[in-house]
Scaffold this active site. Structure first.
Site, short mmCIF file in Angstrom:
data_model
loop_
_atom_site.label_atom_id
_atom_site.label_comp_id
_atom_site.label_asym_id
_atom_site.label_seq_id
_atom_site.Cartn_x
_atom_site.Cartn_y
_atom_site.Cartn_z
N LYS A 276 45.06 33.27 35.02
CA LYS A 276 45.78 32.66 33.89
C LYS A 276 45.07 32.99 32.57
O LYS A 276 45.72 33.40 31.60
CB LYS A 276 45.88 31.13 34.09
N GLN B 212 44.39 22.27 36.59
CA GLN B 212 44.66 23.01 37.83
C GLN B 212 44.65 22.05 39.02
O GLN B 212 43.74 21.22 39.15
CB GLN B 212 43.62 24.13 38.00
N ASP C 166 52.50 22.92 31.65
CA ASP C 166 52.61 23.04 33.10
C ASP C 166 53.78 22.21 33.64
O ASP C 166 54.10 22.26 34.83
CB ASP C 166 51.29 22.52 33.69
N1 GUN Z 1 48.07 24.97 41.62
C1 GUN Z 1 48.88 25.91 42.15
N2 GUN Z 1 49.88 26.22 41.31
C2 GUN Z 1 49.71 25.45 40.21
C3 GUN Z 1 50.43 25.31 38.99
O1 GUN Z 1 51.46 25.95 38.73
N3 GUN Z 1 49.93 24.41 38.11
C4 GUN Z 1 48.82 23.67 38.39
N4 GUN Z 1 48.43 22.80 37.47
N5 GUN Z 1 48.14 23.77 39.50
C5 GUN Z 1 48.57 24.67 40.41
#
Ligand code: GUN
Length: 294
Positions: free
Chosen positions: A48, A92, A115
């Site tokens: 990311k 995350q 998110d």
């Molecule tokens: N863990 C796996 N995919 C994601 C996501 O799209 N956002 C977040 N915050 N955690 C994740």
């Protein structure tokens, strides 16, 4: 045919990069909060932040110890909420077990929740408000289908999995009115009976159950569209690494029966990242517009 999420994501990243290349007085900024060192999470967070750099978005990586107290984590989030230079905040998931993700996420300022996990944004999504931040993986799947000219309107879409990150918001997005939606949605999960019979009637299957090769060829109607959200590590002594990454779909068996299928890796994963960049850019534009009015 392969649904090339990687290519579509690359096009979207180029569009964002282009849009950011002139006329802005500062860079957008995304803050990514990583608690602990869960190996897949470390990889996803690095992807990311790398993608941010590629398009001209600044990123802040907040790496916090696995044993952090919930109160201390919430204080970190509040600092990011109050930082005018931060446009987007992502925590995350999964979090270590002593932390309640719902308690934590509701402290993110909903206007910086790129998110799409804050209850306010999820609530807006369920109420059909299109001007919200939708969760990145389901949004990425919707955009990938739209950009591939696969129209789900009136189609039976089976979503397998009911997580807050994917299954539930995916269903909500597809049952909206408007472009890329109007689908007839079934949500199945680990307790669903007669899954094979249901799957055989689906025009589109979105597999997000987290079990390797769960969707087999006998579950797929000829010509169906298959979207594989799974990323599973399985032992494989024939590989130098000793493992391979497979999706929730038995790709080799299903690929000749369906019309379209996403590969793993290179399908849904890059779209998730592209939508995170897109939501961050959207937040940046909104915040700039509000600033210029005041
Ligand atoms: N863990 C796996 N995919 C994601 C996501 O799209 N956002 C977040 N915050 N955690 C994740």
């Amino acid at each position: 045919m392969i649904l090339d999420g990687k290519q579509i994501a690359g096009e979207i990243q180029q569009e964002i990069k282009q849009a950011l290349s002139s006329g802005h007085t500062r860079m957008p900024c995304l803050a990514v909060v990583l608690v602990g060192e869960n190996p897949p999470s470390v990889i996803y967070v690095n992807r990311k932040t790398k993608a941010c750099a590629e398009v001209g978005i600044k990123s802040i990586k907040k790496e916090l110890p696995a044993n952090i107290a919930e109160k201390a984590l919430i204080e970190e989030i509040e600092q990011l909420n109050n930082d005018p230079a931060v446009d987007g905040i992502l925590v995350q998931l999964p979090l270590p077990h002593h932390l309640n993700p719902m308690n934590v996420i509701q402290h993110i300022n909903a206007e910086k929740d790129v998110d799409g996990q804050h209850p306010e944004n999820l609530g807006k999504l369920f109420m059909g408000d299109t001007d919200t931040f939708a969760p990145c993986t389901p949004l990425g799947i919707k955009v990938m289908l739209e950009r591939s000219n696969i129209d789900v309107s009136g189609q039976h879409v089976l979503v397998i999995g009911r997580s807050n990150l994917v299954g539930k918001p995916m269903a909500a997005l597809l049952m909206q009115t408007g472009p890329g939606a109007n689908a007839t949605v079934t949500v199945a999960h680990s307790r669903t009976k007669n899954l094979k019979e249901i799957a055989m009637t689906a025009d589109v299957i979105i597999a997000a159950i987290g079990q390797p090769k769960f969707v087999t060829a006998d579950m797929v109607k000829p010509g169906a569209v298959i979207v594989d959200v799974g990323i599973n590590k399985i032992d494989d002594s024939t590989k130098g690494t000793g493992y391979q990454i497979v999706g929730d779909v038995d790709f080799d068996a299903v690929k000749d029966k369906c019309s379209y299928i996403t590969p793993v890796p290179g399908g849904v994963g890059p779209m998730t990242i592209a939508m995170l960049l897109s939501n961050t850019y959207k937040s940046f534009l909104r915040r700039q517009a509000i600033k210029s009015q005041t």
